[in-house]
Design an enzyme around this catalytic site. Structure first.
Site, PDB file in Angstrom:
ATOM      1  N   MET A 181      -8.444   8.871  -0.146  1.00 56.19           N
ATOM      2  CA  MET A 181      -9.214   9.351   1.010  1.00 56.19           C
ATOM      3  C   MET A 181      -9.663  10.780   0.785  1.00 56.19           C
ATOM      4  O   MET A 181      -8.888  11.598   0.288  1.00 56.19           O
ATOM      5  CB  MET A 181      -8.335   9.319   2.263  1.00 56.19           C
ATOM      6  CG  MET A 181      -7.745   7.962   2.564  1.00 56.19           C
ATOM      7  SD  MET A 181      -6.698   8.075   4.012  1.00 56.19           S
ATOM      8  CE  MET A 181      -6.120   6.374   4.096  1.00 56.19           C
TER       9      MET A 181
ATOM     10  N   GLY B 141      -8.306   5.096   7.287  1.00 61.79           N
ATOM     11  CA  GLY B 141      -7.854   6.472   7.437  1.00 61.79           C
ATOM     12  C   GLY B 141      -6.352   6.625   7.579  1.00 61.79           C
ATOM     13  O   GLY B 141      -5.779   7.579   7.081  1.00 61.79           O
TER      14      GLY B 141
ATOM     15  N   SER C 156       0.848  -1.195   0.000  1.00 64.72           N
ATOM     16  CA  SER C 156       0.000   0.000   0.000  1.00 64.72           C
ATOM     17  C   SER C 156       0.878   1.238   0.000  1.00 64.72           C
ATOM     18  O   SER C 156       1.612   1.495   0.959  1.00 64.72           O
ATOM     19  CB  SER C 156      -0.906   0.013   1.238  1.00 64.72           C
ATOM     20  OG  SER C 156      -1.505   1.282   1.358  1.00 64.72           O
TER      21      SER C 156
ATOM     22  N   HIS D  60      -1.560  -1.403  -3.952  1.00 65.67           N
ATOM     23  CA  HIS D  60      -2.760  -0.901  -3.291  1.00 65.67           C
ATOM     24  C   HIS D  60      -2.692   0.623  -3.210  1.00 65.67           C
ATOM     25  O   HIS D  60      -1.712   1.197  -2.738  1.00 65.67           O
ATOM     26  CB  HIS D  60      -2.852  -1.510  -1.896  1.00 65.67           C
ATOM     27  CG  HIS D  60      -4.136  -1.250  -1.186  1.00 65.67           C
ATOM     28  ND1 HIS D  60      -5.294  -1.948  -1.463  1.00 65.67           N
ATOM     29  CD2 HIS D  60      -4.456  -0.371  -0.204  1.00 65.67           C
ATOM     30  CE1 HIS D  60      -6.266  -1.520  -0.667  1.00 65.67           C
ATOM     31  NE2 HIS D  60      -5.788  -0.547   0.097  1.00 65.67           N
TER      32      HIS D  60
ATOM     33  N   GLY E 174      -2.322   4.530   7.958  1.00 66.03           N
ATOM     34  CA  GLY E 174      -1.458   3.359   7.991  1.00 66.03           C
ATOM     35  C   GLY E 174      -0.887   3.174   9.388  1.00 66.03           C
ATOM     36  O   GLY E 174      -1.049   4.034  10.255  1.00 66.03           O
ATOM     37  N   GLY E 175      -0.262   2.040   9.611  1.00 64.59           N
ATOM     38  CA  GLY E 175       0.474   1.815  10.853  1.00 64.59           C
ATOM     39  C   GLY E 175      -0.351   1.518  12.085  1.00 64.59           C
ATOM     40  O   GLY E 175       0.151   1.622  13.205  1.00 64.59           O
TER      41      GLY E 175
ATOM     42  N   GLY F 171       1.116  -1.929   4.254  1.00 62.82           N
ATOM     43  CA  GLY F 171       1.665  -0.596   4.005  1.00 62.82           C
ATOM     44  C   GLY F 171       2.941  -0.384   4.783  1.00 62.82           C
ATOM     45  O   GLY F 171       4.047  -0.493   4.242  1.00 62.82           O
ATOM     46  N   SER F 172       2.800  -0.099   6.080  1.00 69.37           N
ATOM     47  CA  SER F 172       3.991   0.177   6.882  1.00 69.37           C
ATOM     48  C   SER F 172       4.935  -1.020   6.936  1.00 69.37           C
ATOM     49  O   SER F 172       6.153  -0.851   6.958  1.00 69.37           O
ATOM     50  CB  SER F 172       3.590   0.625   8.291  1.00 69.37           C
ATOM     51  OG  SER F 172       2.601  -0.212   8.828  1.00 69.37           O
TER      52      SER F 172
ATOM     53  N   MET G 250     -11.820  -4.553   6.048  1.00 68.33           N
ATOM     54  CA  MET G 250     -10.915  -3.638   6.734  1.00 68.33           C
ATOM     55  C   MET G 250     -10.611  -4.184   8.129  1.00 68.33           C
ATOM     56  O   MET G 250     -11.532  -4.503   8.887  1.00 68.33           O
ATOM     57  CB  MET G 250     -11.542  -2.248   6.881  1.00 68.33           C
ATOM     58  CG  MET G 250     -11.545  -1.392   5.626  1.00 68.33           C
ATOM     59  SD  MET G 250      -9.945  -1.139   4.850  1.00 68.33           S
ATOM     60  CE  MET G 250      -8.991  -0.372   6.167  1.00 68.33           C
TER      61      MET G 250
ATOM     62  N   ASP H 161      -7.034  -5.579   4.842  1.00 66.27           N
ATOM     63  CA  ASP H 161      -6.291  -4.319   4.767  1.00 66.27           C
ATOM     64  C   ASP H 161      -6.200  -3.664   6.136  1.00 66.27           C
ATOM     65  O   ASP H 161      -7.214  -3.267   6.705  1.00 66.27           O
ATOM     66  CB  ASP H 161      -7.022  -3.392   3.772  1.00 66.27           C
ATOM     67  CG  ASP H 161      -6.320  -2.063   3.557  1.00 66.27           C
ATOM     68  OD1 ASP H 161      -5.163  -1.910   3.981  1.00 66.27           O
ATOM     69  OD2 ASP H 161      -6.957  -1.185   2.934  1.00 66.27           O
ATOM     70  N   GLY H 162      -4.961  -3.550   6.632  1.00 70.00           N
ATOM     71  CA  GLY H 162      -4.717  -2.803   7.859  1.00 70.00           C
ATOM     72  C   GLY H 162      -4.054  -3.634   8.947  1.00 70.00           C
ATOM     73  O   GLY H 162      -4.596  -4.642   9.375  1.00 70.00           O
ATOM     74  N   GLY H 163      -2.872  -3.213   9.331  1.00 69.57           N
ATOM     75  CA  GLY H 163      -2.205  -3.832  10.474  1.00 69.57           C
ATOM     76  C   GLY H 163      -1.593  -5.199  10.223  1.00 69.57           C
ATOM     77  O   GLY H 163      -1.233  -5.887  11.183  1.00 69.57           O
TER      78      GLY H 163
ATOM     79  N   HIS I 121      -8.450   1.590  -3.740  1.00 71.19           N
ATOM     80  CA  HIS I 121      -9.345   1.497  -2.583  1.00 71.19           C
ATOM     81  C   HIS I 121      -9.930   2.883  -2.317  1.00 71.19           C
ATOM     82  O   HIS I 121      -9.250   3.777  -1.822  1.00 71.19           O
ATOM     83  CB  HIS I 121      -8.513   0.988  -1.382  1.00 71.19           C
ATOM     84  CG  HIS I 121      -9.276   0.898  -0.098  1.00 71.19           C
ATOM     85  ND1 HIS I 121      -8.646   0.733   1.126  1.00 71.19           N
ATOM     86  CD2 HIS I 121     -10.614   0.931   0.170  1.00 71.19           C
ATOM     87  CE1 HIS I 121      -9.562   0.682   2.085  1.00 71.19           C
ATOM     88  NE2 HIS I 121     -10.764   0.813   1.535  1.00 71.19           N
TER      89      HIS I 121
ATOM     90  N   MET J  14     -11.833   5.345  -0.332  1.00 64.01           N
ATOM     91  CA  MET J  14     -12.417   5.693   0.963  1.00 64.01           C
ATOM     92  C   MET J  14     -13.011   7.084   0.808  1.00 64.01           C
ATOM     93  O   MET J  14     -12.537   8.070   1.379  1.00 64.01           O
ATOM     94  CB  MET J  14     -11.331   5.649   2.048  1.00 64.01           C
ATOM     95  CG  MET J  14     -10.943   4.225   2.408  1.00 64.01           C
ATOM     96  SD  MET J  14      -9.395   4.118   3.307  1.00 64.01           S
ATOM     97  CE  MET J  14      -8.259   4.088   1.943  1.00 64.01           C
TER      98      MET J  14
ATOM     99  N   ASP K 299      -4.646   3.924  -1.922  1.00 60.27           N
ATOM    100  CA  ASP K 299      -5.666   4.394  -0.983  1.00 60.27           C
ATOM    101  C   ASP K 299      -6.087   5.822  -1.285  1.00 60.27           C
ATOM    102  O   ASP K 299      -5.306   6.750  -1.124  1.00 60.27           O
ATOM    103  CB  ASP K 299      -5.103   4.369   0.443  1.00 60.27           C
ATOM    104  CG  ASP K 299      -5.018   2.971   1.005  1.00 60.27           C
ATOM    105  OD1 ASP K 299      -6.001   2.217   0.882  1.00 60.27           O
ATOM    106  OD2 ASP K 299      -3.977   2.632   1.595  1.00 60.27           O
TER     107      ASP K 299
HETATM  108  C1  DX5 Z   1      -5.933   2.383   5.803  1.00 61.08           C
HETATM  109  C2  DX5 Z   1      -5.600   1.980   4.402  1.00 61.08           C
HETATM  110  C3  DX5 Z   1      -4.580   0.912   4.315  1.00 61.08           C
HETATM  111  C4  DX5 Z   1      -3.219   1.280   4.893  1.00 61.08           C
HETATM  112  C5  DX5 Z   1      -2.648   0.041   5.511  1.00 61.08           C
HETATM  113  O1  DX5 Z   1      -7.078   3.162   5.817  1.00 61.08           O
HETATM  114  O2  DX5 Z   1      -6.749   1.512   3.726  1.00 61.08           O
HETATM  115  O3  DX5 Z   1      -4.432   0.424   2.996  1.00 61.08           O
HETATM  116  O4  DX5 Z   1      -2.333   1.787   3.947  1.00 61.08           O
HETATM  117  O5  DX5 Z   1      -1.470   0.352   6.176  1.00 61.08           O
HETATM  118  P1  DX5 Z   1      -0.817  -0.649   7.223  1.00 61.08           P
HETATM  119  O6  DX5 Z   1      -0.471  -1.906   6.489  1.00 61.08           O
HETATM  120  O7  DX5 Z   1       0.394   0.117   7.693  1.00 61.08           O
HETATM  121  O8  DX5 Z   1      -1.801  -0.877   8.325  1.00 61.08           O
HETATM  122 ZN    ZN Z   2      -6.522   0.457   1.786  1.00 65.53          ZN
END
Ligand code: DX5
Ligand code: ZN
Length: 209
Positions: free
Chosen positions: A35, A140, A6, A31, A142-143, A192-193, A135, A170-172, A64, A66, A33
């Site tokens: 927003m 909103g 991401s 990916h 990353g990390g 992502g992170s 999700m 997606d996420g964490g 994605h 959002m 994102d």
């Molecule tokens: C959060 C995004 C994710 C984000 C994930 O709202 O939709 O795609 O980049 O980041 P990590 O993998 O760091 O949780």
């Molecule tokens: Zn995402």
């Protein structure tokens, strides 16, 4: 599994370079994102960035959205290079129209639910979409920490949709929990992170299964 870096956590000053690293490490999807500061409490980037990076890679662009009222912009995102578009069920009054807009242009249609949204909300659309994005953090940022409770939704979706359906999480997700996310039934994993903090290529290699 498909591992999907991401770019939200990338260094945008050298974005094309970092995307190349993802590609060299064997990632096939990216990916992206988007927003709007309305559906989620953060603003990221949109068409100009996607259009720019489209020139540097043939990776599958997993966009994605959002954003509120995704139906207003789906065509624009496809015009600037999306290969798949995922929208949130919580963000639109017209999910069928969104799916139709994406599929009529030959793109992969995804539907997403936030961590607190019951999986029942998307049941009526499961026959019409190519992918569900579950999700595992509040969208909103990353990390954040993975919300383990969403594994129940993943298991349930895997049970009812069979072995080949795309379930994206997606996420964490990071090295210490990716195996349990896969075991729950996910087969498309966003990171992502865990990809962009540190050495991108070795991070990807360590996450791939
Ligand atoms: C959060 C995004 C994710 C984000 C994930 O709202 O939709 O795609 O980049 O980041 P990590 O993998 O760091 O949780
Ligand atoms: Zn995402």
């Amino acid at each position: 599994m498909i591992l999907v870096p991401s770019i939200l956590s990338a260094d945008f000053g050298i974005l094309a370079e970092q995307i190349k690293k993802c590609e060299n490490a064997g990632a096939e999807w990216l990916h992206i994102d988007v927003m709007d500061g309305h559906f989620v409490p953060n603003i990221s980037f949109a068409m100009p960035v996607i259009k720019s990076i489209r020139k540097y890679t043939d990776m599958f662009f997993d966009v994605h959205l959002m954003i509120t009222e995704p139906e207003r912009y789906i065509n624009d995102f496809i015009d600037c290079g999306a290969d798949g578009v995922t929208f949130h069920i919580e963000a639109t009054d017209f999910p069928d129209r969104c799916i139709e807009m994406i599929r009529s242009r030959g793109k992969l249609a995804g539907i997403s639910i936030k961590p607190d949204t019951p999986v029942e909300r998307i049941i009526p659309y499961l026959e019409k979409v190519d992918m569900v994005l579950v999700m595992s953090v509040e969208p909103g940022y990353g990390g954040q920490e993975y919300i383990t409770a969403v594994n129940e939704k993943i298991k349930y979706l895997r049970e009812i949709k069979g072995e080949y359906f795309k379930i994206e999480v997606d996420g964490g997700v990071r090295e210490n929990n990716i195996d349990s996310v896969l075991a729950a039934g996910a087969n498309v994993i966003v990171a992502g992170s865990a990809v962009f903090n540190g050495d991108i290529e070795s991070n990807i290699k360590r996450l791939m299964r």
